[in-house]
Design a protein around this motif. Structure first.
Motif, PDB file in Angstrom:
ATOM      1  N   ARG A   5      14.153   3.368  38.019  1.00 31.37           N
ATOM      2  CA  ARG A   5      13.105   4.376  38.076  1.00 31.37           C
ATOM      3  C   ARG A   5      11.838   3.771  38.687  1.00 31.37           C
ATOM      4  N   HIS A   6      10.838   4.618  38.886  1.00 31.47           N
ATOM      5  CA  HIS A   6       9.504   4.185  39.336  1.00 31.47           C
ATOM      6  C   HIS A   6       9.573   3.389  40.645  1.00 31.47           C
ATOM      7  N   LEU A   7      10.421   3.836  41.558  1.00 30.07           N
ATOM      8  CA  LEU A   7      10.565   3.166  42.852  1.00 30.07           C
ATOM      9  C   LEU A   7       9.696   3.790  43.938  1.00 30.07           C
ATOM     10  N   TYR A   8       9.369   5.051  43.776  1.00 32.41           N
ATOM     11  CA  TYR A   8       8.755   5.808  44.869  1.00 32.41           C
ATOM     12  C   TYR A   8       7.404   5.241  45.327  1.00 32.41           C
ATOM     13  N   PRO A   9       6.520   4.804  44.416  1.00 29.04           N
ATOM     14  CA  PRO A   9       5.238   4.241  44.888  1.00 29.04           C
ATOM     15  C   PRO A   9       5.412   3.058  45.834  1.00 29.04           C
ATOM     16  N   ASP A  10       6.490   2.303  45.667  1.00 29.00           N
ATOM     17  CA  ASP A  10       6.721   1.152  46.546  1.00 29.00           C
ATOM     18  C   ASP A  10       7.170   1.575  47.939  1.00 29.00           C
ATOM     19  N   ILE A  11       7.512   2.855  48.104  1.00 24.75           N
ATOM     20  CA  ILE A  11       7.917   3.369  49.420  1.00 24.75           C
ATOM     21  C   ILE A  11       6.723   3.946  50.163  1.00 24.75           C
ATOM     22  N   VAL A  92      13.230  -0.781  49.695  1.00 28.33           N
ATOM     23  CA  VAL A  92      13.143  -0.630  48.240  1.00 28.33           C
ATOM     24  C   VAL A  92      14.514  -0.480  47.594  1.00 28.33           C
ATOM     25  N   ILE A  93      15.402   0.328  48.192  1.00 28.12           N
ATOM     26  CA  ILE A  93      16.667   0.627  47.498  1.00 28.12           C
ATOM     27  C   ILE A  93      17.811  -0.292  47.913  1.00 28.12           C
ATOM     28  N   GLU A  94      17.731  -0.899  49.098  1.00 27.63           N
ATOM     29  CA  GLU A  94      18.850  -1.743  49.537  1.00 27.63           C
ATOM     30  C   GLU A  94      19.119  -2.917  48.603  1.00 27.63           C
ATOM     31  N   PRO A  95      18.076  -3.615  48.069  1.00 23.60           N
ATOM     32  CA  PRO A  95      18.365  -4.737  47.157  1.00 23.60           C
ATOM     33  C   PRO A  95      19.155  -4.343  45.916  1.00 23.60           C
ATOM     34  N   ARG A 149      25.553  11.417  47.972  1.00 24.50           N
ATOM     35  CA  ARG A 149      24.404  11.677  47.097  1.00 24.50           C
ATOM     36  C   ARG A 149      24.724  11.292  45.652  1.00 24.50           C
ATOM     37  N   SER A 150      25.943  11.581  45.201  1.00 23.65           N
ATOM     38  CA  SER A 150      26.319  11.233  43.824  1.00 23.65           C
ATOM     39  C   SER A 150      26.421   9.722  43.633  1.00 23.65           C
ATOM     40  N   LEU A 151      26.893   9.013  44.664  1.00 17.06           N
ATOM     41  CA  LEU A 151      26.975   7.553  44.572  1.00 17.06           C
ATOM     42  C   LEU A 151      25.587   6.931  44.500  1.00 17.06           C
ATOM     43  N   LEU A 152      24.651   7.455  45.276  1.00 14.79           N
ATOM     44  CA  LEU A 152      23.281   6.935  45.249  1.00 14.79           C
ATOM     45  C   LEU A 152      22.605   7.256  43.920  1.00 14.79           C
ATOM     46  N   ALA A 153      22.878   8.439  43.385  1.00 12.30           N
ATOM     47  CA  ALA A 153      22.236   8.861  42.134  1.00 12.30           C
ATOM     48  C   ALA A 153      22.749   8.085  40.925  1.00 12.30           C
ATOM     49  N   ARG A 154      23.872   7.399  41.053  1.00  6.56           N
ATOM     50  CA  ARG A 154      24.352   6.561  39.944  1.00  6.56           C
ATOM     51  C   ARG A 154      23.348   5.471  39.602  1.00  6.56           C
ATOM     52  N   ALA A 157      17.442   6.667  39.521  1.00 11.21           N
ATOM     53  CA  ALA A 157      17.055   7.720  38.586  1.00 11.21           C
ATOM     54  C   ALA A 157      15.663   8.255  38.892  1.00 11.21           C
ATOM     55  N   ASP A 158      15.093   7.828  39.991  1.00 14.71           N
ATOM     56  CA  ASP A 158      13.764   8.277  40.418  1.00 14.71           C
ATOM     57  C   ASP A 158      13.925   9.574  41.217  1.00 14.71           C
ATOM     58  N   ARG A 159      13.435  10.686  40.674  1.00  8.74           N
ATOM     59  CA  ARG A 159      13.630  11.993  41.318  1.00  8.74           C
ATOM     60  C   ARG A 159      12.944  12.076  42.674  1.00  8.74           C
ATOM     61  N   GLN A 160      11.817  11.394  42.834  1.00 10.55           N
ATOM     62  CA  GLN A 160      11.108  11.446  44.116  1.00 10.55           C
ATOM     63  C   GLN A 160      11.885  10.697  45.197  1.00 10.55           C
ATOM     64  N   VAL A 161      12.507   9.591  44.840  1.00  9.63           N
ATOM     65  CA  VAL A 161      13.331   8.868  45.805  1.00  9.63           C
ATOM     66  C   VAL A 161      14.539   9.712  46.186  1.00  9.63           C
TER      67      VAL A 161
END
Length: 356
Positions: A5-11, A92-95, A149-154, A157-161
């Motif tokens: 979670r809380h990933l969106y500000p880093d983008i 942000v999400i690749e790592p 989309r389902s694989l990424l959402a696993r 959990a950040d709705r904005q991302v």
């Protein structure tokens, strides 16, 4: 399963977008779209940051063109501001997935690549007697958005991302409609047949998401089939064994897994179980236990390209350094095979003379 979670500000921070801009610009500073964006860099980055923070960002239209090497493919290039967003998202999400990808997945990953894949392939050719070589039919056009989309959402959990991912996926709907294979799978209804598929080959996000999608196959091969020698380069994968019947059983299991879980098909002409002594076509080479040869098609493409470059140079339309750069790049690749005699013959047959 851990989610993030809380990933969106880093983008969408200004400094994150500036780093993403520098990454997207690399090797492309001479292009008009990049120069236009850089001319008003601060304004453009602030605008992107505001659109992302307020969730009003909408991707622009793609520029489509075909490439013909090594085969005809549709490439869809996003506008440069969108490419900046793609870099910011992937940073942000690749790592999250990089730490989970298997060691023997080699495409589009830092510290991997074709040459390390070649080395691993040859090491296993020397160790095992048989190989199953699989390839996916029209892989990028066939990727199902709902499954992706389902694989990424696993993990996310950040709705904005997830909103940003949805914007990028929605922006690509229809781009590959003519390329997507029209395939029916067991239990399909009209909705399943018509839901969006396909990732544009030119996107950074597409390369990363394509690895996420087939990470499921990696896990199936390693943990369900328990294959000790499995490797993959994008949609091209190899399984090794001393038992030919075992490989044939694994092939059947993989075909079923791909169809039921990922809605993908194996290429009918590229699903062979064969002795390793006859060689394996992989990453542009024919690999044997004792040596490697470049594919004939790769040699023909280079000879044709070099002939055109030589003619352009002699007509004064291409600088010598551009020819040298192209030749050096090809030699660096070809040198990973047993090609010394080939290189001697090619470059003695095609000398360069200064234009008059």
């Amino acid at each position: 399963m851990k989610s993030y979670r809380h990933l969106y500000p880093d983008i969408c921070r200004f400094d994150a977008l500036y780093r993403a801009f520098r990454a997207a610009r690399k090797g492309k500073r001479g292009r008009a779209a990049v120069a236009d964006f850089e001319l008003n860099l601060e304004h453009n980055l602030l605008r992107l940051a505001e659109e992302l923070q307020e969730q009003t960002y909408c991707p622009g239209p793609y520029t489509n063109f075909y490439i013909h090497e090594p085969k005809r493919r549709l490439v869809s290039a996003a506008p440069f501001p969108d490419r900046v967003v793609h870099h910011a998202l992937c940073r942000v999400i690749e790592p999250i997935w990089e730490a989970r990808f298997i060691h023997t997945s080699y495409a589009c990953r830092v510290g991997k690549g074709t040459h390390k894949a070649l080395d691993q392939c040859q090491a296993w050719i020397r160790r095992w007697r048989y190989v199953f070589h699989g390839d996916i039919v029209k892989y990028f056009p066939a990727i199902d958005h709902e499954i992706l989309r389902s694989l990424l959402a696993r993990r996310i959990a950040d709705r904005q991302v997830l909103w940003l991912i949805d914007q990028i996926l929605l922006g690509s709907v229809g781009v590959l409609a003519a390329e997507s294979p029209q395939t029916c799978f067991a239990g399909d209804d009209l909705f399943a047949l018509n839901r969006p598929r396909g990732l544009p080959i030119g996107n950074l996000t597409s390369q990363f998401w394509a690895n996420v999608y087939l990470h499921e196959l990696d896990m199936f091969a390693k943990h369900t089939l328990r294959c000790p020698a499995y490797m993959r380069y994008m949609d091209d994968f190899l399984l090794f064994s001393d038992d030919k019947a075992q490989l044939q059983a694994w092939r059947t299991a993989i075909e079923q897994f791909l169809a039921t879980r990922l809605r993908l098909l194996l290429h009918p002409q590229k699903r062979l179980v064969s002795p390793v002594k006859v060689g394996v076509d992989f990453c542009g080479f024919r690999i044997y236990p004792t040596h490697r040869r470049l594919r004939r098609s790769s040699i023909r493409r280079f000879v044709g390209r070099f002939r055109h470059q030589r003619a352009a140079f002699q007509a004064g339309n291409l600088p010598l350094e551009a020819v040298h750069q192209s030749v050096r790049s090809w030699i660096a690749h070809a040198a990973h095979g047993d090609t010394w005699r080939l290189r001697q013959r090619l470059f003695s047959d095609y000398p360069l003379r200064s234009p008059r």
